[in-house]
Structures are given as structure tokens and as C-alpha cells.
Design a protein around this motif. Structure first.
Motif, mmCIF file in Angstrom:
data_model
loop_
_atom_site.group_PDB
_atom_site.id
_atom_site.type_symbol
_atom_site.label_atom_id
_atom_site.label_comp_id
_atom_site.label_asym_id
_atom_site.label_seq_id
_atom_site.Cartn_x
_atom_site.Cartn_y
_atom_site.Cartn_z
ATOM 1 N N PRO A 136 6.915 -21.303 -0.434
ATOM 2 C CA PRO A 136 7.080 -20.167 0.495
ATOM 3 C C PRO A 136 7.906 -19.021 -0.074
ATOM 4 C CG PRO A 136 7.297 -22.223 1.685
ATOM 5 C CD PRO A 136 7.191 -22.589 0.233
ATOM 6 N N ALA A 137 9.029 -19.330 -0.723
ATOM 7 C CA ALA A 137 9.879 -18.253 -1.253
ATOM 8 C C ALA A 137 9.142 -17.459 -2.326
ATOM 9 C CB ALA A 137 11.177 -18.837 -1.798
ATOM 10 N N ALA A 138 8.373 -18.170 -3.164
ATOM 11 C CA ALA A 138 7.615 -17.488 -4.221
ATOM 12 C C ALA A 138 6.510 -16.620 -3.617
ATOM 13 C CB ALA A 138 7.025 -18.516 -5.174
ATOM 14 N N PHE A 139 5.862 -17.131 -2.570
ATOM 15 C CA PHE A 139 4.808 -16.351 -1.919
ATOM 16 C C PHE A 139 5.373 -15.059 -1.342
ATOM 17 C CE2 PHE A 139 2.606 -15.084 1.956
ATOM 18 C CZ PHE A 139 1.310 -14.932 1.496
ATOM 19 N N TYR A 140 6.518 -15.158 -0.652
ATOM 20 C CA TYR A 140 7.079 -13.966 -0.012
ATOM 21 C C TYR A 140 7.714 -13.006 -1.019
ATOM 22 C CZ TYR A 140 6.005 -15.457 4.707
ATOM 23 O OH TYR A 140 5.332 -15.805 5.865
ATOM 24 N N ARG A 141 8.028 -13.489 -2.204
ATOM 25 C CA ARG A 141 8.452 -12.538 -3.248
ATOM 26 C C ARG A 141 7.262 -11.733 -3.747
ATOM 27 N NH1 ARG A 141 11.826 -16.838 -4.965
ATOM 28 N NH2 ARG A 141 10.300 -17.516 -6.529
ATOM 29 N N LYS A 142 6.119 -12.380 -3.852
ATOM 30 C CA LYS A 142 4.908 -11.700 -4.325
ATOM 31 C C LYS A 142 4.298 -10.823 -3.243
ATOM 32 C CE LYS A 142 0.581 -12.724 -6.753
ATOM 33 N NZ LYS A 142 -0.283 -13.813 -7.301
ATOM 34 N N TYR A 143 4.369 -11.309 -1.986
ATOM 35 C CA TYR A 143 3.787 -10.574 -0.860
ATOM 36 C C TYR A 143 4.834 -10.443 0.249
ATOM 37 C CZ TYR A 143 -0.538 -11.965 -3.226
ATOM 38 O OH TYR A 143 -1.539 -12.172 -4.150
ATOM 39 N N PRO A 144 5.844 -9.617 0.054
ATOM 40 C CA PRO A 144 6.902 -9.501 1.072
ATOM 41 C C PRO A 144 6.369 -8.892 2.359
ATOM 42 C CG PRO A 144 7.126 -7.785 -0.578
ATOM 43 C CD PRO A 144 6.055 -8.701 -1.082
ATOM 44 N N SER A 145 6.964 -9.302 3.466
ATOM 45 C CA SER A 145 6.589 -8.677 4.731
ATOM 46 C C SER A 145 7.014 -7.211 4.701
ATOM 47 C CB SER A 145 7.259 -9.390 5.899
ATOM 48 O OG SER A 145 8.634 -9.087 5.944
ATOM 49 N N LEU A 146 6.306 -6.404 5.454
ATOM 50 C CA LEU A 146 6.662 -4.988 5.542
ATOM 51 C C LEU A 146 8.037 -4.828 6.175
ATOM 52 C CD1 LEU A 146 3.225 -3.521 6.672
ATOM 53 C CD2 LEU A 146 4.138 -3.721 4.369
ATOM 54 N N PHE A 147 8.383 -5.768 7.061
ATOM 55 C CA PHE A 147 9.700 -5.738 7.691
ATOM 56 C C PHE A 147 10.799 -5.939 6.650
ATOM 57 C CE2 PHE A 147 13.013 -7.939 10.386
ATOM 58 C CZ PHE A 147 13.376 -6.811 11.097
ATOM 59 N N ALA A 148 10.564 -6.853 5.711
ATOM 60 C CA ALA A 148 11.548 -7.073 4.645
ATOM 61 C C ALA A 148 11.695 -5.825 3.780
ATOM 62 C CB ALA A 148 11.138 -8.266 3.782
#
Length: 407
Positions: free
Chosen positions: A215-227
Motif C-alpha cells: 500500500p505505501a509503495a502504491f500511494y507513493r506512485k499514485y498519491p491521492s489528490l488530497f495528499a
């Protein structure tokens, strides 16, 4: 007595979803239409233990709770988002809601006057369209490609209609399962900031990805717009989602996260809508996530392995002769496959034939305004088991073959 319903309810009251839901209760019926996770994958036993623990804490478990939602669960979300998604919030930036649908409804009620323009990713969530129609909004679809919304078209719409909001799901949108690239995320966020348009980001399916990334790697590659937005303290994004697709829909626990002023105003609207979402359900969910042997990351990994397997089976079934002439793009996550039917085949007409055979899908017209997407259908691969999926796909196959043979 004769009732005169508001004109904006016409589509809602005549929706094919009414027939689908009525049929879905029958034992012989197979639904590939609804937005349902696999119930055999619910953490049932651990939820049962969590419920016993909550009730053993005393009668306060049945009392009214805090307007913003159960504080320990909001703190858990804040900590989880910080660790895995790079999102930094404080407690007054999170409002717990009765699912994602309520979060959409609250912000639309708060910000829209009848006739206001709202941009939506095209195609988009049927639930979002229903809320917008009930609010009397002018819905403006924005086209995209496999990388996400097209920024040039988005800017044109912003200049022409001066929208209040943009609704989008950058990670595995309903119904297409498209995953926006980093470049599109940054471009869309920049346009919303420049034109002062609030971006409502639905991340209901963001946890369901089939690339094998942690999950952490996925969200680094595709961060939420909110982040991306909160890193700049922008306040241009309202981040919504729920546990319905990942834990259990019946808990009816979702969230809205955004600027404190926006969240405070949404909480005021919520007090009128339902007072508050169930504190008991929120306590139960918190007990599961934070105080039990349940492991959130392991559970998500299991869901993603199983749903990837079910998607592969559906893709194999689409290779059968009866599906010849259909086209689709393979999603990298989510719960749906968006299929274009052979030329000249109308999805609502096909649905009528499919219902007679004991199977359903979602016609594409429910994911767009007017008659757009009448040649598309949405297939849910997460809910049905292997046998149901085989039979359901074969029955739709038969219905398509009968139509194409006549033509």
C-alpha cells in the motif's frame, strides 16, 4: 391520493436499478450489476468478537456520540493515512459519514444552488449522478482517456461554465477502473486550484489494486489528490471514501476529509440529515481495526489476490464466441469491467433480455447523462463466486448472441 413528484426524480424513479434490486433477492438470480464486495471475504468472526467487546463495555455503546464521529476511529484514520498514504490531517479535518454516498450528498447540499454547474469524470458513479440530479445541478461530463481526465478539455469547461465542483475518482473509477497517471493528477489539481473549483475525490476503490505493490509503495506512485493538495495546504480537495468495499457494507462507515471550515459546515448539514452516523458501528469498526488480531494490510492483500483471480476468470470468459465484437480495457484495480457492446446493441434492451434469463449487469446509461454510453455495460467481478460468474457470463453471452443473430 395522486402524488406529484418533482421532475428531478423522474430518472431516479424509472431507473432499471429498481428492477435489478427487486430481482436480486431471488435465490436463482445472479447479479453482476451491483456495487457489492464478496461477502465470504468479510472478517465475520473477528467482527463478531469485536461486537461482543463493544457491548461488554456497557450501555454507553448505545448512546449518541460525537457529531464528527467516534474520535478514536478518526485518530486511527489519521494515523493510517499518514503512514501509508502520505496524508496529514488533524481530527477536525475528518467527518465520519454513513458511507461515501452520504459524503457526496452532504457536500452537494452544502454548496450547490439549483442550476449550478458541476463537472464529472465521464463516465462516472451512478450514485453521484443521482445526488446531482436531486440537487437540480447542471451536470457537465468531462472526457478522458486511459491516463485520466483530459486537462485541456477540463480547462475549457472551467472557462465556459464556471463550475462549483469537480467530482472524480483518480484511483479505479466507477465504472471504468481507470487509474490516473501522476502527470494527470498534478495537472487536474493545478487547474482546480487556479480556477477555484473544489475537487471531490472519491477514493472508495483505491485500496483494491492488482499490481502487487505494498500500500505505501502504491500511494507513493499514485498519491491521492488530497495528499498532493494538503502538502501545499491548499484546501482545494475534499477526500471521501468508506470501508464498505474493504470491510463490510452494512457497517455504513465512510469519511470526508478536507479543510476544517468545509468539514465543520458539512457536519452542520449532517445534523439535519441524520443527526449522526451510528456510533456503535464506528466503535465496532475501531475495535476490529485497532484492538483485535485483525491485520488491515493482510486483509487488503487477500482481497486484492482474490479479486485479481476473479477478474482473470471474467476476462477468460469474454474470449468466448458470444462476446465477439465487444471491447474493453483491463483495469488495474477496483471491482468492475467496463465493456463496449457490438455496434448497434443497446445496453438497456439487452438488460431486459438478460433479466428474463436470471442475470443482470448495469447498463452504461446509468453512468452518464442523457443517452451517452448506451452501448456500454458495467460488470461486477468482485461479488459472484466462480460458479455464479461462469453461469452469469454465459447467460449474458446467450442474450448477446440472440440479439446479434437477429441483426
Amino acid at each position: 391520493m395522486k402524488y406529484f413528484f418533482a421532475s428531478r426524480t423522474n430518472r431516479l424513479l424509472s431507473s432499471p436499478l429498481r428492477d435489478i434490486r427487486e430481482m436480486s433477492g431471488k435465490e436463482y438470480f445472479i447479479s453482476l450489476a451491483e456495487e457489492l464486495p464478496a461477502e465470504e471475504l468479510f472478517p465475520f468472526k473477528l467482527l463478531e468478537e469485536a461486537a461482543l467487546s463493544v457491548f461488554s463495555s456497557g450501555p454507553s455503546a448505545l448512546q449518541y456520540g460525537e457529531p464528527g464521529g467516534y474520535a478514536p476511529l478518526r485518530e486511527w484514520l489519521n494515523d493510517d493515512w499518514n503512514k501509508r498514504k502520505g496524508i496529514r490531517t488533524v481530527s477536525n479535518q475528518i467527518l465520519l459519514t454513513t458511507g461515501t454516498q452520504q459524503a457526496i450528498d452532504l457536500v452537494m447540499r452544502l454548496l450547490l444552488e439549483p442550476g449550478d454547474s458541476v463537472l464529472v469524470e465521464h463516465p462516472t458513479s451512478p450514485g453521484c449522478l443521482e445526488v446531482l440530479e436531486m440537487q437540480g445541478a447542471k451536470i457537465v461530463p468531462v472526457l478522458g482517456d486511459q491516463d485520466g481526465i483530459l486537462p485541456d478539455l477540463l480547462e475549457q469547461h472551467m472557462q465556459q461554465v464556471r463550475p462549483k465542483l469537480l467530482f472524480a475518482a483518480p484511483s479505479f473509477s466507477n465504472p471504468t477502473g481507470i487509474l490516473w497517471t501522476m502527470e494527470r493528477r498534478e495537472a487536474v489539481l493545478e487547474l482546480c486550484a487556479r480556477y477555484g473549483v473544489l475537487l471531490v475525490e472519491d477514493d472508495s476503490y483505491g485500496e483494491l489494486h492488482f499490481d502487487g505493490l505494498e500500500p505505501a509503495a502504491f500511494y507513493r506512485k499514485y498519491p491521492s489528490l488530497f495528499a498532493l493538495d494538503t502538502a501545499d495546504q491548499g484546501g482545494h480537495v475534499l477526500y471521501i471514501g468508506s470501508f464498505s468495499k474493504t470491510v463490510a457494507p452494512a457497517l455504513r462507515t465512510g469519511w470526508a476529509a478536507g479543510h476544517p471550515k468545509l468539514i465543520e459546515a458539512m457536519a452542520s448539514v449532517k445534523r439535519i440529515a441524520d443527526g449522526q452516523s451510528s456510533p456503535m458501528n464506528q466503535r465496532l469498526l475501531y475495535q476490529l481495526l485497532a484492538q483485535s488480531p485483525f491485520r488491515w494490510s493482510d486483509h487488503l492483500s487477500m482481497l486484492n489476490r482474490e479479486y485479481k483471480t476473479r477478474l482473470k476468470l471474467m476476462l477468460e470468459l469474454l474470449k468466448r464466441p458470444g462476446w465477439k465484437g465487444c471491447s474493453y480495457n483491463i483495469p488495474q484495480g477496483g471491482m468492475y469491467l467496463w465493456v463496449q457492446l457490438p455496434e448497434g446493441l443497446n445496453s438497456e434492451a439487452l438488460l431486459k433480455a438478460a433479466l428474463l434469463k436470471g442475470v443482470s449487469f448495469l447498463p452504461g446509461t446509468l453512468c452518464s447523462t442523457g443517452t451517452l454510453d448506451q452501448q456500454y455495460i458495467r460488470l461486477n467481478f468482485s461479488r459472484p463466486g466462480r460458479d455464479e460468474l461462469l453461469l452469469g457470463m454465459n447467460l449474458i453471452n446467450e442474450a448477446i448472441s440472440e440479439f446479434t443473430a437477429r441483426s
